[in-house]
Design a protein around this motif. Structure first.
Motif, mmCIF file in Angstrom:
data_model
loop_
_atom_site.group_PDB
_atom_site.id
_atom_site.type_symbol
_atom_site.label_atom_id
_atom_site.label_comp_id
_atom_site.label_asym_id
_atom_site.label_seq_id
_atom_site.Cartn_x
_atom_site.Cartn_y
_atom_site.Cartn_z
ATOM 1 N N THR A 142 20.033 68.215 15.615
ATOM 2 C CA THR A 142 19.886 69.569 15.092
ATOM 3 C C THR A 142 21.107 69.951 14.257
ATOM 4 N N ALA A 143 21.012 71.093 13.588
ATOM 5 C CA ALA A 143 22.133 71.580 12.784
ATOM 6 C C ALA A 143 23.355 71.870 13.647
ATOM 7 N N SER A 144 23.150 72.137 14.935
ATOM 8 C CA SER A 144 24.254 72.422 15.856
ATOM 9 C C SER A 144 24.869 71.161 16.438
ATOM 10 N N GLY A 145 24.318 69.990 16.099
ATOM 11 C CA GLY A 145 24.890 68.736 16.569
ATOM 12 C C GLY A 145 24.317 68.234 17.875
ATOM 13 N N TYR A 146 23.161 68.763 18.294
ATOM 14 C CA TYR A 146 22.532 68.302 19.535
ATOM 15 C C TYR A 146 21.332 67.411 19.194
ATOM 16 N N LEU A 147 20.898 66.630 20.187
ATOM 17 C CA LEU A 147 19.690 65.830 20.005
ATOM 18 C C LEU A 147 18.496 66.745 19.757
ATOM 19 N N ILE A 181 23.755 70.141 30.682
ATOM 20 C CA ILE A 181 25.059 69.606 30.316
ATOM 21 C C ILE A 181 25.175 68.085 30.504
ATOM 22 N N PRO A 182 24.609 67.482 31.570
ATOM 23 C CA PRO A 182 24.743 66.018 31.681
ATOM 24 C C PRO A 182 24.178 65.254 30.490
ATOM 25 N N LEU A 183 23.126 65.769 29.857
ATOM 26 C CA LEU A 183 22.616 65.122 28.655
ATOM 27 C C LEU A 183 23.701 65.056 27.588
ATOM 28 N N VAL A 184 24.353 66.183 27.361
ATOM 29 C CA VAL A 184 25.400 66.241 26.338
ATOM 30 C C VAL A 184 26.569 65.350 26.730
ATOM 31 N N ARG A 185 26.972 65.429 27.999
ATOM 32 C CA ARG A 185 28.139 64.675 28.454
ATOM 33 C C ARG A 185 27.914 63.168 28.306
ATOM 34 N N PHE A 186 26.768 62.673 28.718
ATOM 35 C CA PHE A 186 26.509 61.237 28.637
ATOM 36 C C PHE A 186 26.387 60.775 27.189
ATOM 37 N N ARG A 187 25.761 61.593 26.325
ATOM 38 C CA ARG A 187 25.679 61.221 24.902
ATOM 39 C C ARG A 187 27.080 61.147 24.300
ATOM 40 N N LEU A 188 27.935 62.122 24.629
ATOM 41 C CA LEU A 188 29.295 62.110 24.114
ATOM 42 C C LEU A 188 30.075 60.892 24.609
ATOM 43 N N CYS A 189 29.850 60.508 25.869
ATOM 44 C CA CYS A 189 30.525 59.322 26.408
ATOM 45 C C CYS A 189 30.096 58.066 25.663
ATOM 46 N N VAL A 190 28.805 57.946 25.384
ATOM 47 C CA VAL A 190 28.305 56.784 24.646
ATOM 48 C C VAL A 190 28.954 56.719 23.262
ATOM 49 N N ARG A 223 32.718 49.717 32.072
ATOM 50 C CA ARG A 223 34.168 49.883 31.971
ATOM 51 C C ARG A 223 34.527 50.858 30.846
ATOM 52 N N GLU A 224 33.863 50.736 29.706
ATOM 53 C CA GLU A 224 34.201 51.603 28.577
ATOM 54 C C GLU A 224 33.639 53.005 28.752
ATOM 55 N N LEU A 225 32.485 53.133 29.399
ATOM 56 C CA LEU A 225 31.962 54.457 29.704
ATOM 57 C C LEU A 225 32.834 55.154 30.746
ATOM 58 N N PHE A 226 33.372 54.392 31.695
ATOM 59 C CA PHE A 226 34.276 54.926 32.716
ATOM 60 C C PHE A 226 35.482 55.584 32.044
ATOM 61 N N ALA A 227 36.127 54.854 31.129
ATOM 62 C CA ALA A 227 37.295 55.393 30.429
ATOM 63 C C ALA A 227 36.925 56.587 29.562
ATOM 64 N N ALA A 228 35.754 56.515 28.904
ATOM 65 C CA ALA A 228 35.318 57.626 28.053
ATOM 66 C C ALA A 228 35.064 58.884 28.873
ATOM 67 N N MET A 229 34.497 58.730 30.065
ATOM 68 C CA MET A 229 34.228 59.898 30.900
ATOM 69 C C MET A 229 35.529 60.544 31.368
ATOM 70 N N THR A 236 39.581 69.781 28.150
ATOM 71 C CA THR A 236 39.141 71.104 28.615
ATOM 72 C C THR A 236 38.723 72.019 27.473
ATOM 73 N N ASP A 237 39.059 71.662 26.235
ATOM 74 C CA ASP A 237 38.632 72.472 25.086
ATOM 75 C C ASP A 237 37.215 72.131 24.633
ATOM 76 N N ASN A 238 36.675 71.029 25.132
ATOM 77 C CA ASN A 238 35.321 70.649 24.730
ATOM 78 C C ASN A 238 34.307 71.590 25.378
ATOM 79 N N PRO A 239 33.354 72.101 24.605
ATOM 80 C CA PRO A 239 32.363 73.030 25.173
ATOM 81 C C PRO A 239 31.607 72.486 26.378
ATOM 82 N N VAL A 240 31.525 71.155 26.503
ATOM 83 C CA VAL A 240 30.802 70.578 27.629
ATOM 84 C C VAL A 240 31.492 70.914 28.955
ATOM 85 N N ASN A 241 32.767 71.303 28.898
ATOM 86 C CA ASN A 241 33.523 71.631 30.104
ATOM 87 C C ASN A 241 33.752 73.130 30.293
#
Length: 344
Positions: A142-147, A181-190, A223-229, A236-241
């Motif tokens: 979307t224009a807002s940057g979401y799926l 929020i988990p949808l957004v968080r997991f997409r951002l981690c990927v 391993r890489e998703l672990f570090a990304a999460m 804390t500035d990310n809207p997901v938090n």
């Protein structure tokens, strides 16, 4: 002749002897102010420890004394401390200043991780599903940057809230990605891990993502998703938090350490709360037990569940039961015990 307390120091510094080299080894033998008040602290303990190690050694210059202090602090900072769950002050410093480096330094992800095992790890299950769909073609954003809503709804139905009852799943099902929020968080981690990227209002799989899928290298993916999460929870500035308490996320890696080092398979939130207060007393003085329990949930329980380290607790059917969710205890998973190892 021995210099008096108020005489110039024999070392030639120009300071009074009492303010410079009083005591043969350069350390005053007088009790500290904290000791005189009967309240010694870590600083007092460190000073007494330096006195003990220096013994009768005589330092010929300020540079020689400084070299001794530097060597002492390097050794002290590398030693494990029980209140830090066996980590050293140096480990804790790196944990708060360079989390990627801390993950590489402290955490080992063992493998192989089978496809069957990924189904019980929320972030792995969701990431693999998203990457497989992206391999078939890009997803509109979307224009807002979401799926796009249809893609977000399909992803939710396949990989999220699977442990909940049909009624709770129906309540949780979002009309858009931003509604869950988990949808957004997991997409951002990927994306943070480099397996997908957003370009021209489309989410696309990267060559790195395609390679992981073709090899089914779920150990590297995890391993890489672990570090990304860890990175994402700390941002804390990310809207997901924005629904977390201020500061939640900064202690996530330490919290995962506490969970992994627990002697029991059942984790009591009270024990985690006590460990937080013991390790960082000044950081949580302003929080009562209820506030710190919520902090522990956001900082430890939630990310550990998403990483498959703690078991998922299904949400209650009744609204009045929500106040007690995750307030008592959660259980460690076999996946976490088998695949997430700490090097110290």
């Amino acid at each position: 002749m021995k210099a008096g307390r108020n005489d110039p120091c024999p070392c030639g510094s120009g300071k009074k002897y009492k303010n410079c080299c009083l005591g043969k080894n350069g350390f005053s033998n007088e009790p500290t102010a904290m000791e005189m008040r009967g309240t010694p602290n870590l600083a007092t303990d460190a000073l007494n420890d330096m006195r003990r190690i220096a013994g009768n050694r005589e330092f010929k210059s300020a540079e020689e004394l400084q070299a001794f202090l530097d060597s002492y602090m390097a050794i002290r900072n590398s030693q494990p401390i029980a209140d830090f769950a066996g980590l050293s002050p140096e480990d804790i410093h790196i944990m708060f200043t360079d989390r990627r480096k801390a993950v590489e330094r402290l955490v080992t992800i063992t493998g192989p991780i089978t496809t069957e095992e990924t189904r019980d790890v929320p972030i792995l299950r969701a990431a693999i599903s998203l990457l497989r769909e992206l391999a078939r073609g890009p997803i509109r954003m979307t224009a807002s940057g979401y799926l796009a809503p249809e893609a977000a709804g399909r992803w939710f139905d396949e990989d999220f809230a699977l442990e909940e009852s049909p009624r709770v799943r129906e309540i949780l099902r979002p009309k858009s990605e931003s509604g869950y929020i988990p949808l957004v968080r997991f997409r951002l981690c990927v994306c943070l891990a480099g397996f997908a990227e957003a370009k021209s209002k489309q989410l696309r799989v990267t060559e790195k993502g395609r390679a992981i899928l073709s090899r089914e290298d779920w150990q590297t993916l995890y391993r890489e998703l672990f570090a990304a999460m860890i990175d994402l929870y700390n941002d804390t500035d990310n809207p997901v938090n924005d629904r977390m308490m201020d500061g939640a996320g900064e202690w996530t890696l330490f919290a995962l350490r506490l969970i992994a080092k627990s002697e029991n398979d059942t984790i009591f939130i009270d024990d985690l709360r006590t460990a937080y207060r013991r390790a960082f007393p000044q950081s949580f003085d302003d929080l009562d037990d209820d506030g710190l329990s919520y902090f522990v949930f956001a900082d430890a329980i939630l990310p550990a569940r998403e990483l498959g380290i703690l078991a998922h607790n299904p949400l209650p059917e009744r609204v009045e039961d929500f106040d007690t969710i995750d307030r008592v205890r959660v259980a460690r998973t076999e996946f976490g015990k088998q695949h997430v190892m700490w090097r110290k």
